[in-house]
Design a protein around this motif. Structure first.
Motif, PDB file in Angstrom:
ATOM      1  N   GLY A 196      -9.025   7.523  -9.056  1.00 37.14           N
ATOM      2  CA  GLY A 196      -8.165   7.334 -10.212  1.00 37.14           C
ATOM      3  C   GLY A 196      -7.859   5.872 -10.414  1.00 37.14           C
ATOM      4  O   GLY A 196      -8.346   4.997  -9.675  1.00 37.14           O
ATOM      5  N   SER A 197      -7.057   5.585 -11.397  1.00 36.08           N
ATOM      6  CA  SER A 197      -6.641   4.218 -11.674  1.00 36.08           C
ATOM      7  C   SER A 197      -6.017   3.590 -10.433  1.00 36.08           C
ATOM      8  O   SER A 197      -5.181   4.199  -9.767  1.00 36.08           O
ATOM      9  N   VAL A 198      -6.429   2.362 -10.106  1.00 38.61           N
ATOM     10  CA  VAL A 198      -5.831   1.638  -8.985  1.00 38.61           C
ATOM     11  C   VAL A 198      -4.615   0.893  -9.532  1.00 38.61           C
ATOM     12  O   VAL A 198      -4.744   0.002 -10.375  1.00 38.61           O
ATOM     13  N   ASN A 199      -3.440   1.258  -9.065  1.00 37.00           N
ATOM     14  CA  ASN A 199      -2.198   0.785  -9.673  1.00 37.00           C
ATOM     15  C   ASN A 199      -1.562  -0.403  -8.963  1.00 37.00           C
ATOM     16  O   ASN A 199      -0.737  -1.103  -9.564  1.00 37.00           O
ATOM     17  N   SER A 200      -1.907  -0.641  -7.706  1.00 35.78           N
ATOM     18  CA  SER A 200      -1.332  -1.789  -7.002  1.00 35.78           C
ATOM     19  C   SER A 200      -2.258  -2.216  -5.883  1.00 35.78           C
ATOM     20  O   SER A 200      -3.098  -1.428  -5.403  1.00 35.78           O
ATOM     21  N   ILE A 201      -2.093  -3.473  -5.454  1.00 40.16           N
ATOM     22  CA  ILE A 201      -2.875  -4.023  -4.351  1.00 40.16           C
ATOM     23  C   ILE A 201      -1.998  -5.013  -3.591  1.00 40.16           C
ATOM     24  O   ILE A 201      -1.333  -5.846  -4.197  1.00 40.16           O
ATOM     25  N   ARG A 202      -1.989  -4.905  -2.255  1.00 44.81           N
ATOM     26  CA  ARG A 202      -1.206  -5.803  -1.410  1.00 44.81           C
ATOM     27  C   ARG A 202      -2.002  -6.125  -0.140  1.00 44.81           C
ATOM     28  O   ARG A 202      -2.660  -5.242   0.427  1.00 44.81           O
ATOM     29  N   PHE A 203      -1.902  -7.369   0.327  1.00 40.02           N
ATOM     30  CA  PHE A 203      -2.591  -7.816   1.524  1.00 40.02           C
ATOM     31  C   PHE A 203      -1.682  -7.692   2.745  1.00 40.02           C
ATOM     32  O   PHE A 203      -0.478  -7.939   2.665  1.00 40.02           O
ATOM     33  N   HIS A 204      -2.288  -7.329   3.873  1.00 44.16           N
ATOM     34  CA  HIS A 204      -1.557  -7.264   5.138  1.00 44.16           C
ATOM     35  C   HIS A 204      -1.049  -8.660   5.496  1.00 44.16           C
ATOM     36  O   HIS A 204      -1.740  -9.659   5.260  1.00 44.16           O
ATOM     37  N   PRO A 205       0.158  -8.774   6.051  1.00 44.79           N
ATOM     38  CA  PRO A 205       0.716 -10.104   6.313  1.00 44.79           C
ATOM     39  C   PRO A 205      -0.049 -10.924   7.345  1.00 44.79           C
ATOM     40  O   PRO A 205      -0.001 -12.157   7.305  1.00 44.79           O
ATOM     41  N   THR A 206      -0.766 -10.277   8.280  1.00 43.69           N
ATOM     42  CA  THR A 206      -1.453 -11.035   9.333  1.00 43.69           C
ATOM     43  C   THR A 206      -2.916 -10.651   9.521  1.00 43.69           C
ATOM     44  O   THR A 206      -3.704 -11.466   9.995  1.00 43.69           O
ATOM     45  N   GLU A 207      -3.312  -9.456   9.169  1.00 44.66           N
ATOM     46  CA  GLU A 207      -4.672  -8.990   9.404  1.00 44.66           C
ATOM     47  C   GLU A 207      -5.467  -8.935   8.103  1.00 44.66           C
ATOM     48  O   GLU A 207      -4.911  -9.019   7.011  1.00 44.66           O
ATOM     49  N   SER A 208      -6.802  -8.764   8.254  1.00 44.31           N
ATOM     50  CA  SER A 208      -7.695  -8.708   7.089  1.00 44.31           C
ATOM     51  C   SER A 208      -7.750  -7.283   6.550  1.00 44.31           C
ATOM     52  O   SER A 208      -8.813  -6.641   6.510  1.00 44.31           O
ATOM     53  N   LEU A 209      -6.601  -6.779   6.143  1.00 49.99           N
ATOM     54  CA  LEU A 209      -6.501  -5.426   5.597  1.00 49.99           C
ATOM     55  C   LEU A 209      -5.864  -5.482   4.221  1.00 49.99           C
ATOM     56  O   LEU A 209      -5.022  -6.338   3.936  1.00 49.99           O
ATOM     57  N   VAL A 210      -6.263  -4.538   3.373  1.00 50.01           N
ATOM     58  CA  VAL A 210      -5.733  -4.449   2.008  1.00 50.01           C
ATOM     59  C   VAL A 210      -5.209  -3.044   1.791  1.00 50.01           C
ATOM     60  O   VAL A 210      -5.812  -2.060   2.234  1.00 50.01           O
ATOM     61  N   LEU A 211      -4.079  -2.953   1.112  1.00 46.75           N
ATOM     62  CA  LEU A 211      -3.453  -1.671   0.773  1.00 46.75           C
ATOM     63  C   LEU A 211      -3.507  -1.480  -0.736  1.00 46.75           C
ATOM     64  O   LEU A 211      -3.046  -2.340  -1.486  1.00 46.75           O
TER      65      LEU A 211
END
Length: 488
Positions: A196-211
């Motif tokens: 579905g539509s991707v409504n938000s994106i945030r980066f992990h504060p210390t690791e190479s991960l995306v939410l």
């Protein structure tokens, strides 16, 4: 006329909501499994429905185009009236073929036309509060630097990673999230795991991960390791002309010849973790301080707190009366704010693992579209009631400053180092304020630069040298700005 224009804006926002709801419903239906079979509706009925929806969309586009023309008239008349009232342009008697009486008549007519077109604020200032209004915003020190092109639908959110080489992340209604090189404008990674539509994106504060969160009722955690391309002179969009279709409703559908595409884009198709538990679209998600937990906000009127390692729900946060619109976590403390269409936003305190407290902020008269943390234990909220308010967490009954606007406010952001609020508006403008409510600047829209549909979100990058403010909108544009007024 003000009522008509207000109705046009409301109709435009309703159209966006309808499109998103239809898109998310369709995606959720597909997610439930292809074994459900084809639609039970006969083909003739389905074809008729598609035709009717197409006609409705066409009517909305016509209304939107008329709305843009009215807004351009308002801006033109505003500029003319400000010049006449400020007296910055001296006029020699008789040099322009007009005497003093004629010029006074022209000024009077311009003022009359402006009064008949401009939208008046719905709400009057409340006694005892600091209220600030718009009167001739400055664009000095602010310039458009770079476009990031490639999305095929409205872009809901922009976000910046932390570290030595920051990345720009974008969440889009085309069901993808992208990571961009800030210095070149090239797309380095595209995530295609949502339905579905991707409504938000945030980066992990210390690791190479995306939410990322989506209308498919899930939030995904995925790896963001990318190889950034080297900058090239041709990638600097500031050396190129901006699109000439600034007010064309269909302008964003055209190919952008100066967009920078990287042939070596990495495509990620599956997440490392898929978080479930909501019954409605997840409109926003964010990492808590430390990155061990995350929070999601949903249209099902709840927010969930998850453990990142196990994917289990730690707390279900209830209390909002209508769908949630946004969530934001403090970068330094385990505090979360959730905003809602019920005209409130709530502060959740998870600093004590054994208990969690909640405080309700009431002060807006329409949906609260976002709330963001600022330095000094402050929170800034924005609303569809065309106001932004600055709150002190030590005194939550009344705001310490209030900013009046001429349009609905979307996902605002606050610079962590300069305490400057970047406010994106429904009327295509981006305006900058400090935490005292003093207007600093507005982003330029000369020569059809900038956004030509509503601006959905802004994000600051305090470490960057080239672009330190980013914005995205429903016109599919992602723009990098240089705000020079912040330089020390």
């Amino acid at each position: 006329m003000p009522t008509d224009q207000t109705n046009l804006k409301k109709a435009s926002k309703q159209r966006l909501s309808i499109r998103r709801s239809m898109r998310d419903s369709e995606a959720a239906a597909r997610q439930r499994g292809s074994d459900a079979g084809d639609s039970i509706l006969p083909q003739v009925y389905r074809a008729r429905l598609f035709k009717l929806f197409g006609q409705i969309e066409h009517e909305f586009e016509g209304l939107y185009a008329e709305n843009l023309q009215l807004q351009d008239k308002v801006e033109t008349l505003t500029e003319k009236l400000e010049v006449l009232q400020s007296g910055k342009v001296p006029v020699v008697e008789g040099a322009d073929g007009m005497d003093g009486g004629t010029r006074a008549s022209v000024k009077s007519r311009a003022s009359s036309q402006l009064s008949s077109l401009i939208l008046k604020p719905k709400h009057k200032p409340t006694t005892g509060k600091n209220v600030f209004s718009f009167k001739g915003a400055s664009t000095s020190g602010c310039q458009l630097v770079r476009h990031f092109r490639g999305h095929r639908d409205g872009v809901w959110e922009v976000s910046l990673s932390r570290g030595e080489t920051p990345l720009l992340g974008t969440a889009c209604a085309d069901r993808t999230a992208r990571l961009w090189c800030i210095e070149t404008g090239a797309c380095a990674l595209e995530y295609v795991g949502h339905l579905g539509s991707v409504n938000s994106i945030r980066f992990h504060p210390t690791e190479s991960l995306v939410l990322t969160s989506s209308g498919d009722c899930t939030a995904h955690v995925w790896k963001s390791t990318v190889t950034l391309p080297q900058p090239t002179p041709a990638s600097d969009v500031s050396q190129k002309s901006c699109p000439s279709s600034g007010d064309d409703v269909d302008g964003s559908d055209k190919e952008e010849p100066d967009g920078v595409e990287n042939e070596n884009i990495v495509y990620v198709k599956s997440p490392q973790a898929q978080l479930e538990g909501h019954s409605g679209a997840i409109i926003s998600a964010d990492w808590l301080a430390g990155g061990k937990q995350l929070v999601t906000a949903s249209w099902d009127r709840t927010a969930n707190l998850y453990d990142v390692d196990t994917g289990a729900i730690v707390h279900t946060l209830t209390g909002h009366d209508q769908e949630l619109t946004h969530c934001c976590a403090s970068p330094s403390q385990k505090l979360v704010v959730t905003s809602s269409a019920d005209t409130t936003f709530r502060l959740w305190d998870f600093r004590d693992p054994s208990i969690h407290s909640v405080n309700v902020f009431q002060g807006h008269t329409d949906a609260v579209t976002s709330a963001a943390f600022a330095s000094g234990d402050k929170v800034v909220s924005g609303s569809d009631d065309r106001s932004a308010k600055v709150w002190d967490l030590k005194n939550m009954r009344t705001p310490i400053a209030m900013i009046r606007s001429d349009a609905g406010i979307n996902r605002l952001s606050v610079s962590a180092t300069n305490n400057v609020i970047a406010i994106p508006h429904d009327n295509r403008h981006i305006r900058l304020y400090d935490l005292n409510g003093v207007r600093l600047a507005r982003m330029p829209r000369n020569n059809r630069q900038g956004h030509h549909r509503m601006v959905c979100c802004t994000a600051w990058n305090d470490e960057a040298a080239s672009c330190n403010l980013f914005s995205c909108g429903f016109d599919r544009q992602v723009i990098g700005w240089k705000v020079g007024i912040l330089a020390s």
